[in-house]
Design a protein around this motif. Structure first.
Motif, PDB file in Angstrom:
ATOM      1  N   ALA A 159       1.374   4.965   1.285  1.00 21.31           N
ATOM      2  CA  ALA A 159       0.878   5.690   2.461  1.00 21.31           C
ATOM      3  C   ALA A 159       1.858   6.800   2.835  1.00 21.31           C
ATOM      4  N   LEU A 185       0.841  -1.196   0.000  1.00 16.07           N
ATOM      5  CA  LEU A 185       0.000   0.000   0.000  1.00 16.07           C
ATOM      6  C   LEU A 185       0.876   1.245   0.000  1.00 16.07           C
ATOM      7  N   HIS A 213      -3.376   6.243   4.772  1.00 15.88           N
ATOM      8  CA  HIS A 213      -3.659   5.739   3.425  1.00 15.88           C
ATOM      9  C   HIS A 213      -5.036   6.222   3.003  1.00 15.88           C
TER      10      HIS A 213
END
Length: 223
Positions: free
Chosen positions: A114, A112, A128
């Motif tokens: 972030a 992810l 995020h």
């Protein structure tokens, strides 16, 4: 002009003196194509204070290359020398990104994108898509994550589902594109300043000396 000159103020093809000027100059203050001295300036300069196209010294400035305890140069040699020629860096290869929902649904780890920030407790948090991720950081990441959270670094995080929730096992910091461009611009500006200083304080005097030396050789005035 002497081919080999020695004295308080020596000027010749090879000059050795307290103030030495020559193609090869050795002295307390030396100016030459090859200059060696306490204060040396030339094409290749070696000294405590050295300024040249290539320089080696305690305090060193080299338009092309510099080695020194402290200094600046086009390219950096040994020592604490600031490189002034910006070298393009390879674009980092980012892992394939996914979403938090996909990780939760598949129960498989994924990456992810972030932003690191410090939470109210002073511990690093990952933000995020505008929300703080419900994750825990591996203990080995806490020190570096805290440092980067203080400056708000952008990262990609490897998030893995566990029986106790989501866990971040790896972080990769993304380069700051804007700051990188500013840094390169400052490098180029400093390189131009160093080149101008070399022209003003070294090349003008060195050029006059070399022209005089060449004229003396052509007219047979070298002793």
């Amino acid at each position: 002009m002497r081919f080999f000159a020695i004295g308080q103020e020596a000027e010749g093809f090879i000059a050795i003196g307290q103030i030495a000027t020559g193609v090869i100059a050795i002295g307390q203050m030396a100016t030459g194509v090859i200059a060696i001295g306490q204060v040396a300036r030339g094409v290749v300069a070696v000294g405590m204070l050295a300024f040249g196209m290539v320089s080696v010294g305690m305090l060193s400035g080299g338009v092309i290359y510099a080695v020194g305890m402290i200094g600046a140069g086009g390219r950096r040699g040994f020592g604490f020398v600031l490189p002034l020629v910006p070298i393009p860096r390879a674009t980092p290869q980012l892992p394939e990104l996914t979403t938090l929902d996909a990780i939760s649904a598949s129960r498989r780890e994924g990456w992810l994108r972030a932003k690191l920030q410090l939470g109210a407790s002073g511990m690093p948090e990952l933000v995020h898509e505008g929300r703080v991720l419900p994750v825990t950081l591996a203990a080995k990441l806490l020190g570096a994550a805290t440092s980067h959270a203080q400056i708000g670094s952008e990262v990609v995080a490897r998030v893995a589902p566990t029986k106790n929730g989501l866990r971040v096992n790896e972080l990769k910091v993304l380069p700051l594109g804007g700051m990188l461009l500013v840094g390169r611009a400052l490098q180029v500006a400093a390189l131009f300043a160093l080149a101008y200083a070399y022209w003003s304080f070294v090349l003008v005097d060195l050029g006059d000396m070399l022209i005089g030396t060449a004229r003396a050789f052509m007219t047979g005035q070298v002793q």
